[in-house]
Motif scaffolding. Structure first.
Motif, PDB file in Angstrom:
ATOM      1  N   ALA A   1     -19.483   1.985  70.168  1.00 48.80           N
ATOM      2  CA  ALA A   1     -18.294   1.344  70.741  1.00 48.80           C
ATOM      3  C   ALA A   1     -17.016   1.990  70.212  1.00 48.80           C
ATOM      4  CB  ALA A   1     -18.301  -0.149  70.438  1.00 48.80           C
ATOM      5  N   SER A   2     -17.034   2.451  68.954  1.00 48.67           N
ATOM      6  CA  SER A   2     -15.840   3.098  68.415  1.00 48.67           C
ATOM      7  C   SER A   2     -15.608   4.442  69.105  1.00 48.67           C
ATOM      8  CB  SER A   2     -15.942   3.267  66.898  1.00 48.67           C
ATOM      9  OG  SER A   2     -16.927   4.213  66.563  1.00 48.67           O
ATOM     10  N   GLY A   3     -16.692   5.110  69.511  1.00 49.33           N
ATOM     11  CA  GLY A   3     -16.558   6.346  70.285  1.00 49.33           C
ATOM     12  C   GLY A   3     -15.925   6.077  71.637  1.00 49.33           C
ATOM     13  N   ALA A   4     -16.351   4.991  72.273  1.00 51.77           N
ATOM     14  CA  ALA A   4     -15.784   4.617  73.575  1.00 51.77           C
ATOM     15  C   ALA A   4     -14.303   4.286  73.440  1.00 51.77           C
ATOM     16  CB  ALA A   4     -16.553   3.438  74.160  1.00 51.77           C
ATOM     17  N   ARG A   5     -13.915   3.623  72.356  1.00 49.84           N
ATOM     18  CA  ARG A   5     -12.496   3.309  72.140  1.00 49.84           C
ATOM     19  C   ARG A   5     -11.678   4.587  71.955  1.00 49.84           C
ATOM     20  NH1 ARG A   5     -14.867  -0.862  69.159  1.00 49.84           N
ATOM     21  NH2 ARG A   5     -14.547   0.238  67.190  1.00 49.84           N
TER      22      ARG A   5
ATOM     23  N   LEU B   1     -13.830  15.012  56.881  1.00 51.86           N
ATOM     24  CA  LEU B   1     -15.227  15.449  57.045  1.00 51.86           C
ATOM     25  C   LEU B   1     -15.865  14.785  58.258  1.00 51.86           C
ATOM     26  CD1 LEU B   1     -16.385  15.459  53.317  1.00 51.86           C
ATOM     27  CD2 LEU B   1     -16.015  17.447  54.791  1.00 51.86           C
ATOM     28  N   GLN B   2     -15.643  13.490  58.402  1.00 50.92           N
ATOM     29  CA  GLN B   2     -16.193  12.771  59.547  1.00 50.92           C
ATOM     30  C   GLN B   2     -15.581  13.299  60.848  1.00 50.92           C
ATOM     31  OE1 GLN B   2     -15.660   8.524  59.419  1.00 50.92           O
ATOM     32  NE2 GLN B   2     -16.447   8.229  61.485  1.00 50.92           N
ATOM     33  N   ALA B   3     -14.268  13.530  60.862  1.00 55.81           N
ATOM     34  CA  ALA B   3     -13.609  14.046  62.064  1.00 55.81           C
ATOM     35  C   ALA B   3     -14.178  15.409  62.446  1.00 55.81           C
ATOM     36  CB  ALA B   3     -12.099  14.140  61.832  1.00 55.81           C
ATOM     37  N   ALA B   4     -14.377  16.277  61.466  1.00 56.69           N
ATOM     38  CA  ALA B   4     -14.937  17.603  61.742  1.00 56.69           C
ATOM     39  C   ALA B   4     -16.365  17.490  62.262  1.00 56.69           C
ATOM     40  CB  ALA B   4     -14.893  18.459  60.481  1.00 56.69           C
TER      41      ALA B   4
ATOM     42  N   ALA C   1      -9.156  13.852  70.800  1.00 51.82           N
ATOM     43  CA  ALA C   1      -9.701  12.493  70.737  1.00 51.82           C
ATOM     44  C   ALA C   1     -10.919  12.350  71.641  1.00 51.82           C
ATOM     45  CB  ALA C   1      -8.621  11.482  71.133  1.00 51.82           C
ATOM     46  N   HIS C   2     -10.880  12.981  72.812  1.00 52.76           N
ATOM     47  CA  HIS C   2     -12.012  12.916  73.741  1.00 52.76           C
ATOM     48  C   HIS C   2     -13.265  13.545  73.109  1.00 52.76           C
ATOM     49  CE1 HIS C   2     -13.970  12.844  77.698  1.00 52.76           C
ATOM     50  NE2 HIS C   2     -14.511  13.985  77.297  1.00 52.76           N
ATOM     51  N   ILE C   3     -13.106  14.729  72.553  1.00 51.67           N
ATOM     52  CA  ILE C   3     -14.253  15.416  71.945  1.00 51.67           C
ATOM     53  C   ILE C   3     -14.816  14.612  70.785  1.00 51.67           C
ATOM     54  CG2 ILE C   3     -14.955  17.476  70.638  1.00 51.67           C
ATOM     55  CD1 ILE C   3     -12.885  19.027  72.357  1.00 51.67           C
ATOM     56  N   VAL C   4     -13.949  14.117  69.912  1.00 47.39           N
ATOM     57  CA  VAL C   4     -14.411  13.331  68.763  1.00 47.39           C
ATOM     58  C   VAL C   4     -15.101  12.052  69.241  1.00 47.39           C
ATOM     59  CG1 VAL C   4     -13.683  12.051  66.711  1.00 47.39           C
ATOM     60  CG2 VAL C   4     -12.750  14.321  67.155  1.00 47.39           C
ATOM     61  N   GLY C   5     -14.527  11.403  70.253  1.00 46.87           N
ATOM     62  CA  GLY C   5     -15.137  10.189  70.784  1.00 46.87           C
ATOM     63  C   GLY C   5     -16.507  10.443  71.375  1.00 46.87           C
ATOM     64  N   VAL C   6     -16.652  11.529  72.128  1.00 42.36           N
ATOM     65  CA  VAL C   6     -17.949  11.897  72.704  1.00 42.36           C
ATOM     66  C   VAL C   6     -18.926  12.235  71.585  1.00 42.36           C
ATOM     67  CG1 VAL C   6     -19.142  13.664  74.074  1.00 42.36           C
ATOM     68  CG2 VAL C   6     -17.044  12.632  74.942  1.00 42.36           C
ATOM     69  N   GLY C   7     -18.453  12.992  70.591  1.00 42.26           N
ATOM     70  CA  GLY C   7     -19.317  13.326  69.454  1.00 42.26           C
ATOM     71  C   GLY C   7     -19.770  12.087  68.713  1.00 42.26           C
TER      72      GLY C   7
END
Length: 196
Positions: free
Chosen positions: A171-175, A97-100, A155-161
């Motif tokens: 910071a977890s998005g940046a990682r 759910l979080q990933a989506a 991974a890029h899209i999820v990180g940006v989101g």
């Protein structure tokens, strides 16, 4: 990937026929050898027997036992790329759910990456899991670079989101964006024939 925890170290059963099983350098070498055999295929009977043992171990004890061998591998190696794919897949399975949600948020900021990732719109938990499974299956195909590119885009899209949401550590998005960069670099190395 705040919810992800590294799996525990594998038991000695995996290494019983590999010399130097207690030596970290030997374990690292075994991890690289297994990763390359899984991606590149076995070319002699001894390698095929090792692949069969590894696949049996993955079926019986889970991929985490094998993936631990790859956890310290440099990003631009086959083992390092497989570790990042494994970590991404594990996180998605634990938090679909979080990933989506994070993918849905990030896709507006990375439309080119969205096309490359190949997630069905709208991306629900099942669609995200399907994408990750498709990417991981790609490691056994001749287009390993494409699997890495798709994982990097996801991974890029999820990180940006993740970076756009107020209730998530930026910071977890940046990682995660950094993981995407590493996967993209591994895909480029694979295309050049430099991913070992």
């Amino acid at each position: 990937m705040p919810e992800f925890h590294k799996p525990s170290l594998p038991g000695s059963a995996l290494f019983e026929s590999i010399a130097g099983e207690d030596d970290p350098a030997e374990r690292s070498a075994a991890g690289h050898r297994i990763a390359n055999l899984l991606v590149r295929g076995a070319h002699d009977p001894a390698d095929q027997q090792l692949v069969e043992r590894v696949l049996h171990l993955a079926d019986s004890e889970g991929l985490g036992t094998i993936a631990e061998l790859w956890s310290r591998a440099p990003a631009e190696t086959v083992a390092g790329a497989l570790w990042r794919l494994y970590a991404l897949r594990t996180w998605v399975y634990r938090n679909p759910l979080q990933a989506a949600r994070e993918f849905a948020t990030g896709k507006a900021y990375a439309p080119v990456q969205e096309v490359l990732a190949g997630v069905v719109d709208p991306p629900g938990p099942d669609e995200v899991i399907t994408l990750v499974d498709t990417v991981v299956r790609g490691i056994l195909a001749p287009d390993f670079d494409v699997a890495l590119d798709r994982a990097a885009a996801f991974a890029h899209i999820v990180g940006v989101g993740r970076g756009q949401l107020d209730d998530v550590d930026p910071a977890s998005g940046a990682r995660l964006v950094d993981t995407a960069r590493q996967l993209r670099a591994a895909a480029e190395a694979e295309r050049r024939g430099n991913l070992h």
